[in-house]
Structures are given as C-alpha cells and as structure tokens.
Design a protein around this motif. Structure first.
Motif: not given
Length: 214
Positions: A138-143
């Motif tokens: 989820s963190g990478l998709e936010r990035s």
C-alpha cells in the motif's frame, strides 16, 4: 414379402447414407474454417513483449546503475511489458514502482497461506511479515499516486517517502532472522522491491517537476 422387406432395407440404407453424406458435406468445411482460425487465436493469446527502443534501453541502464545484481535488474525490467513499453522517464519510473507494489502483493498473498506446524516464534515472525508486506504494497501504491500527481519529486520529502517503504521489508527480515528462518520466497521479494525503489529513484532524480511544491 421377402422382396418387399429387402427393398425397404435398401431404402432405409440409402436414406441413412444420404443423411450422413449431408452431415459430412456440411461439417467438413466448417472444420476447415475453425482449423484455419485456430492459429490466429493461439497467436493472439500469447502477446509478444514490446521491443525496447534506444530510449527504453537508456532508461533501463540508468535504472540499474546502483543495483548490485545488474543482470537480474536488466532481465527484470526488460521482461516486464508494463515497464519496457514506457519511453517517458516519469511513466517508466512509475511503472517500476507499481511493479514493485505488485510483487509486494504477491509476497503478502504467499504469507497469507498456511505454513503448517511451526514454533510460536515462527508463527509470530510470519504474522509480523504479513502485516509489513501489506503495508509495503500500500505504501508503494501511495508513492505511485503522489509522484504521478506531483509529476516527479514535487516535495523534498517525496523521495524519502518512497525509500522508507523498504523499512517494512527490513522489519520482516529482522523478525525472520530472530526466529532463525530462511525463506527464499521472501528473500526474492525483497530483491524485487528493492530494485523497484532504487531503480525508480535513479530515474526520478533526473525528472524535473513543473514546480517545487514546498
């Protein structure tokens, strides 16, 4: 009577043979039609990888600059059609990060499967890893979302927010190490997401957003 029965049998045989001939006459061209079409469907099912152009190759080389295992990096990027089809640096970097997010989701799915009988320490380690890899994905998709909106590193903290995602993978690794667990699936996942973050960053440092947002 005997002759009449013989005539009736001959008539029935004639009718059956005539019907069979009609079926064969109808079905044979139809069979040939589908036989001719089948290669078209089989070829359509397997889409070839896009051929990288000079700009793609330059982006791949740049992305792999700081990756310790460069051959692995080159193969990873060139074999990914969603990445290699992008010739714009920003889109190329975003595709790499999204690929890393997809790999993180695959590891999370792996961690969601039962692992059989384990020690309490191993159970806790895998539980921690499951949470960490879910947060990593989820963190990478936010990035991806923020970098796309900012058209690069629009804020001074955007690059940090991308790189700090790898902490989740490290925390999982520490938990496994404490439980004396060596998991090659997770190790390969770490290699891929590290490549995605480092590779994308190598591209994004050269992408100038329209304006700094700080």
């Amino acid at each position: 009577n005997g002759q009449g029965q013989v005539k009736m049998v001959k008539h029935l045989l004639f009718v059956k043979m005539h019907s069979l001939h009609k079926v064969i006459t109808f079905q044979f061209p139809l069979f040939c039609f589908f036989l001719l079409l089948s290669p078209l469907y089989s070829n359509a099912a397997v889409a070839p990888l896009p051929k990288p152009n000079n700009n793609n190759n330059a982006l791949v080389e740049k992305a792999c600059t700081y990756i310790p295992d460069k051959p692995f990096c080159l193969n990873y990027l060139k074999s990914n059609p969603k990445v290699i089809s992008k010739s714009n640096p920003l889109e190329f970097a975003l595709a790499i990060i999204q690929s890393g997010a997809d790999d993180a989701k695959n590891i999370h799915a792996y961690l969601s499967k039962p692992k059989g009988k384990q020690s309490p320490q191993a159970i806790q380690a895998y539980k921690d890893c499951k949470t960490n890899w879910e947060n990593l994905a989820s963190g990478l998709e936010r990035s991806v979302k923020f970098i796309k909106e900012e058209q690069g590193y629009g804020y001074d903290t955007t690059d940090y927010d991308l790189k700090v995602n790898l902490d989740k993978a490290n925390w999982c690794g520490n938990a496994l190490e404490s439980a004396k667990i060596q998991d090659p699936v997770i190790a390969q996942g770490v290699k891929k997401v590290s490549l995605a973050v480092m590779g994308a960053d190598a591209i994004l440092v050269g992408v100038k957003p329209p304006k700094k947002l700080d």
